[in-house]
Design a protein around this motif. Structure first.
Motif, PDB file in Angstrom:
ATOM      1  N   LYS A   1       0.829  -1.202   0.000  1.00  0.00           N
ATOM      2  CA  LYS A   1       0.000   0.000   0.000  1.00  0.00           C
ATOM      3  C   LYS A   1       0.869   1.259   0.000  1.00  0.00           C
ATOM      4  O   LYS A   1       0.548   2.252  -0.666  1.00  0.00           O
ATOM      5  CB  LYS A   1      -0.925  -0.007   1.216  1.00  0.00           C
ATOM      6  CG  LYS A   1      -1.944   1.110   1.221  1.00  0.00           C
ATOM      7  CD  LYS A   1      -2.847   1.033   2.454  1.00  0.00           C
ATOM      8  CE  LYS A   1      -3.720  -0.211   2.410  1.00  0.00           C
ATOM      9  NZ  LYS A   1      -4.703  -0.210   3.532  1.00  0.00           N
TER      10      LYS A   1
ATOM     11  N   VAL B   1      -3.609  10.503  -0.715  1.00  0.00           N
ATOM     12  CA  VAL B   1      -4.524  10.656   0.418  1.00  0.00           C
ATOM     13  C   VAL B   1      -4.209   9.565   1.431  1.00  0.00           C
ATOM     14  O   VAL B   1      -4.287   8.378   1.114  1.00  0.00           O
ATOM     15  CB  VAL B   1      -6.001  10.563  -0.028  1.00  0.00           C
ATOM     16  CG1 VAL B   1      -6.919  10.712   1.187  1.00  0.00           C
ATOM     17  CG2 VAL B   1      -6.315  11.629  -1.062  1.00  0.00           C
ATOM     18  N   LEU B   2      -3.831   9.971   2.629  1.00  0.00           N
ATOM     19  CA  LEU B   2      -3.502   9.039   3.701  1.00  0.00           C
ATOM     20  C   LEU B   2      -4.730   8.833   4.577  1.00  0.00           C
ATOM     21  O   LEU B   2      -5.405   9.800   4.948  1.00  0.00           O
ATOM     22  CB  LEU B   2      -2.343   9.576   4.531  1.00  0.00           C
ATOM     23  CG  LEU B   2      -1.033   9.778   3.759  1.00  0.00           C
ATOM     24  CD1 LEU B   2      -0.043  10.583   4.593  1.00  0.00           C
ATOM     25  CD2 LEU B   2      -0.431   8.445   3.358  1.00  0.00           C
ATOM     26  N   GLY B   3      -4.991   7.581   4.927  1.00  0.00           N
ATOM     27  CA  GLY B   3      -6.211   7.301   5.666  1.00  0.00           C
ATOM     28  C   GLY B   3      -6.024   6.742   7.053  1.00  0.00           C
ATOM     29  O   GLY B   3      -6.998   6.606   7.795  1.00  0.00           O
ATOM     30  N   SER B   4      -4.781   6.418   7.443  1.00  0.00           N
ATOM     31  CA  SER B   4      -4.565   5.845   8.768  1.00  0.00           C
ATOM     32  C   SER B   4      -3.121   6.053   9.185  1.00  0.00           C
ATOM     33  O   SER B   4      -2.234   6.286   8.350  1.00  0.00           O
ATOM     34  CB  SER B   4      -4.894   4.343   8.775  1.00  0.00           C
ATOM     35  OG  SER B   4      -3.944   3.629   8.000  1.00  0.00           O
TER      36      SER B   4
ATOM     37  N   THR C   1      -0.714   3.304   7.701  1.00  0.00           N
ATOM     38  CA  THR C   1      -0.411   3.576   6.292  1.00  0.00           C
ATOM     39  C   THR C   1       0.554   4.746   6.162  1.00  0.00           C
ATOM     40  O   THR C   1       1.492   4.713   5.356  1.00  0.00           O
ATOM     41  CB  THR C   1      -1.708   3.874   5.521  1.00  0.00           C
ATOM     42  OG1 THR C   1      -2.549   2.716   5.545  1.00  0.00           O
ATOM     43  CG2 THR C   1      -1.403   4.229   4.068  1.00  0.00           C
TER      44      THR C   1
ATOM     45  N   CYS D   1       3.490  12.853   4.699  1.00  0.00           N
ATOM     46  CA  CYS D   1       3.310  11.900   5.791  1.00  0.00           C
ATOM     47  C   CYS D   1       3.482  12.574   7.149  1.00  0.00           C
ATOM     48  O   CYS D   1       2.706  12.325   8.081  1.00  0.00           O
ATOM     49  CB  CYS D   1       4.303  10.746   5.649  1.00  0.00           C
ATOM     50  SG  CYS D   1       4.107   9.765   4.154  1.00  0.00           S
TER      51      CYS D   1
ATOM     52  N   TYR E   1       0.456  14.653   8.089  1.00  0.00           N
ATOM     53  CA  TYR E   1      -0.677  13.806   8.482  1.00  0.00           C
ATOM     54  C   TYR E   1      -0.460  13.251   9.894  1.00  0.00           C
ATOM     55  O   TYR E   1      -1.362  13.306  10.744  1.00  0.00           O
ATOM     56  CB  TYR E   1      -0.844  12.660   7.488  1.00  0.00           C
ATOM     57  CG  TYR E   1      -1.983  11.725   7.837  1.00  0.00           C
ATOM     58  CD1 TYR E   1      -3.268  11.973   7.379  1.00  0.00           C
ATOM     59  CD2 TYR E   1      -1.772  10.610   8.660  1.00  0.00           C
ATOM     60  CE1 TYR E   1      -4.327  11.127   7.718  1.00  0.00           C
ATOM     61  CE2 TYR E   1      -2.812   9.774   9.006  1.00  0.00           C
ATOM     62  CZ  TYR E   1      -4.085  10.029   8.535  1.00  0.00           C
ATOM     63  OH  TYR E   1      -5.127   9.205   8.876  1.00  0.00           O
TER      64      TYR E   1
ATOM     65  N   HIS F   1      -2.639  14.049  13.504  1.00  0.00           N
ATOM     66  CA  HIS F   1      -3.477  12.971  14.035  1.00  0.00           C
ATOM     67  C   HIS F   1      -2.882  12.315  15.285  1.00  0.00           C
ATOM     68  O   HIS F   1      -3.258  11.199  15.649  1.00  0.00           O
ATOM     69  CB  HIS F   1      -3.707  11.904  12.954  1.00  0.00           C
ATOM     70  CG  HIS F   1      -4.583  12.360  11.828  1.00  0.00           C
ATOM     71  ND1 HIS F   1      -4.120  13.150  10.802  1.00  0.00           N
ATOM     72  CD2 HIS F   1      -5.905  12.163  11.573  1.00  0.00           C
ATOM     73  CE1 HIS F   1      -5.106  13.406   9.952  1.00  0.00           C
ATOM     74  NE2 HIS F   1      -6.190  12.829  10.405  1.00  0.00           N
TER      75      HIS F   1
ATOM     76  N   SER G   1      -5.361  18.055   2.374  1.00  0.00           N
ATOM     77  CA  SER G   1      -5.280  16.765   1.688  1.00  0.00           C
ATOM     78  C   SER G   1      -3.944  16.087   1.914  1.00  0.00           C
ATOM     79  O   SER G   1      -3.753  14.958   1.508  1.00  0.00           O
ATOM     80  CB  SER G   1      -5.486  16.958   0.175  1.00  0.00           C
ATOM     81  OG  SER G   1      -4.442  17.743  -0.366  1.00  0.00           O
ATOM     82  N   TYR G   2      -2.997  16.796   2.574  1.00  0.00           N
ATOM     83  CA  TYR G   2      -1.690  16.248   2.890  1.00  0.00           C
ATOM     84  C   TYR G   2      -0.977  15.736   1.643  1.00  0.00           C
ATOM     85  O   TYR G   2      -0.451  14.642   1.590  1.00  0.00           O
ATOM     86  CB  TYR G   2      -1.797  15.121   3.927  1.00  0.00           C
ATOM     87  CG  TYR G   2      -2.587  15.519   5.142  1.00  0.00           C
ATOM     88  CD1 TYR G   2      -2.036  16.364   6.083  1.00  0.00           C
ATOM     89  CD2 TYR G   2      -3.898  15.103   5.302  1.00  0.00           C
ATOM     90  CE1 TYR G   2      -2.767  16.774   7.194  1.00  0.00           C
ATOM     91  CE2 TYR G   2      -4.633  15.518   6.413  1.00  0.00           C
ATOM     92  CZ  TYR G   2      -4.053  16.344   7.349  1.00  0.00           C
ATOM     93  OH  TYR G   2      -4.775  16.750   8.436  1.00  0.00           O
TER      94      TYR G   2
END
Length: 399
Positions: free
Chosen positions: A80, A95-98, A101, A121, A124, A128, A171-172
């Motif tokens: 991924k 687009v990073l979702g977690s 990842t 990265c 993001y 978070h 949107s990072y």
């Protein structure tokens, strides 16, 4: 459509738009097999595009030692994460979702010297951070930081004012790096800044962070760096001791060791064992925690308890030097640093440029002051004129 699918004599059909080549077999002349078995992913690629976009791919695909075969195996990158790396190099949106990842993608970005993707990265991850994931991010990011390798974090300075809120992308994602030669410096600065923010978060929310089970997954080095911090704002040293006790029990199980006092002391080591400031505990806290745990030997327990009770007879312990005793009774200070605004941070290689600018400005002020002095000392001057010149001279002196 692959080149071999075209009629003889015709060039392969390539889409006109560059970004449409991502995930396209059309014109693909290399295949990447990414990840260990059985989690291997397959990606089509284009040597020319990837070589122009990235120096590591250039060396891999077109350098003197390049593999000219149709397939390139990459075992140490998550599928991924490699997918997002290719998206970035083909100028697609990332687009990073977690958190997992983002961490896996950060590894890929660092390996392939993509400073722009590293920034994606880092932004993001920084946005978070919470008490459940900050230790995971901290342990991962500290590997990339020059602070733990050859450089000091103090060499890096933030040189931009806070950016307007409407100018910060949510949107990072950023463009392909314009200057590949500056990647190492840029990436080191970004990761060092994120490490600083992780440690600040841990300091200020120490009780919640140390109570989370993620503390048990830290390496000994990572845990030691946290436990020895003067700015770790624990409500009580018992909080830290309880976390260390949980960690050493888990470490013994991972290493298939007996849960004996000897094994637990061995995995902790001296620094971690005496990182809690026992002499700041109350007698009840010490009795119910460290004394009952068996991690301290009899001499250490007796000596520490005597200090806590201010006993006139203080038995000695070989492991407790006067320096250690002094540290164990010194209160931790409150965190005084602030988080770095990564959205508006620009990295400079050192502080020399800033100091040079400051010196130049001072010289210019002095020259201006000299020019402002009266041309002829014999010229008559009123009282207000004299005061004006006196103010100018004083201004020059104090500048």
């Amino acid at each position: 459509m692959c080149p071999n699918d075209n009629p003889a004599g015709r060039p392969p059909h390539l889409p006109k738009r560059l970004d449409s080549l991502f995930d396209s077999e059309a014109g693909s002349d290399v295949t990447f097999l990414v990840g260990p078995e059985p989690e291997t992913w397959r990606f089509p690629g284009h040597r020319t595009i990837l070589s122009e976009a990235n120096p590591v791919f250039r060396a891999m695909l077109q350098g003197p030692l390049a593999d000219s075969g149709p397939t390139v195996a990459i075992d140490d990158v998550d599928g991924k994460a490699f997918d997002l790396l290719l998206r970035f190099l083909y100028r697609e949106d990332v687009v990073l979702g977690s958190i997992p990842t983002a961490l896996a993608t950060l590894y890929a970005a660092y390996k392939y010297l993509c400073a722009g993707l590293v920034r994606t990265c880092v932004l993001y991850l920084n946005d978070h951070l919470n008490t459940q994931n900050v230790l995971q991010v901290y342990q991962h990011v500290r590997v990339y930081c020059s602070h733990h390798q050859t450089r000091d974090l103090g060499l890096w300075i933030a040189s931009a004012p806070p950016a307007p809120e409407d100018s910060i992308s949510t949107s990072y994602s950023v463009g392909v790096d314009k200057d590949p030669n500056d990647n190492l410096d840029t990436m080191s600065c970004l990761c060092s800044s994120l490490l600083h923010n992780c440690l600040h978060f841990i300091d200020t929310k120490a009780d919640q962070v140390l109570a989370d089970e993620s503390v048990e997954d830290l390496t000994a080095d990572a845990l030691r760096d946290i436990a020895l911090r003067d700015s770790l704002a624990v409500s009580s040293e018992s909080v830290l001791f309880t976390a260390l006790e949980r960690w050493c029990n888990r470490e013994c199980k991972r290493g298939q060791l007996q849960l004996s006092p000897e094994s637990r002391r061995a995995v902790l080591g001296y620094d971690l064992l005496f990182s809690p400031r026992y002499l700041l505990m109350s007698a009840h806290q010490f009795l119910s925690g460290p004394m009952q745990s068996g991690l301290l030997d009899q001499a250490e327990t007796a000596a520490l308890m005597a200090h806590i009770l201010n006993s006139p007879i203080k038995p000695s312990a070989p492991s407790l030097s006067p320096e250690t005793i002094e540290r164990l009774r010194t209160p931790r200070r409150k965190p005084f640093s602030t988080p770095i605004n990564l959205s508006s941070t620009k990295c400079k290689k050192d502080k020399k440029d800033a100091s040079k600018k400051t010196k130049t400005m001072k010289k210019q002020k002095k020259v201006k002051c000299k020019q402002d002095k009266p041309e002829s000392p014999s010229k008559k001057c009123s009282g207000s004129c004299f005061l004006e010149h006196l103010c100018r001279v004083l201004s020059c002196v104090f500048d």
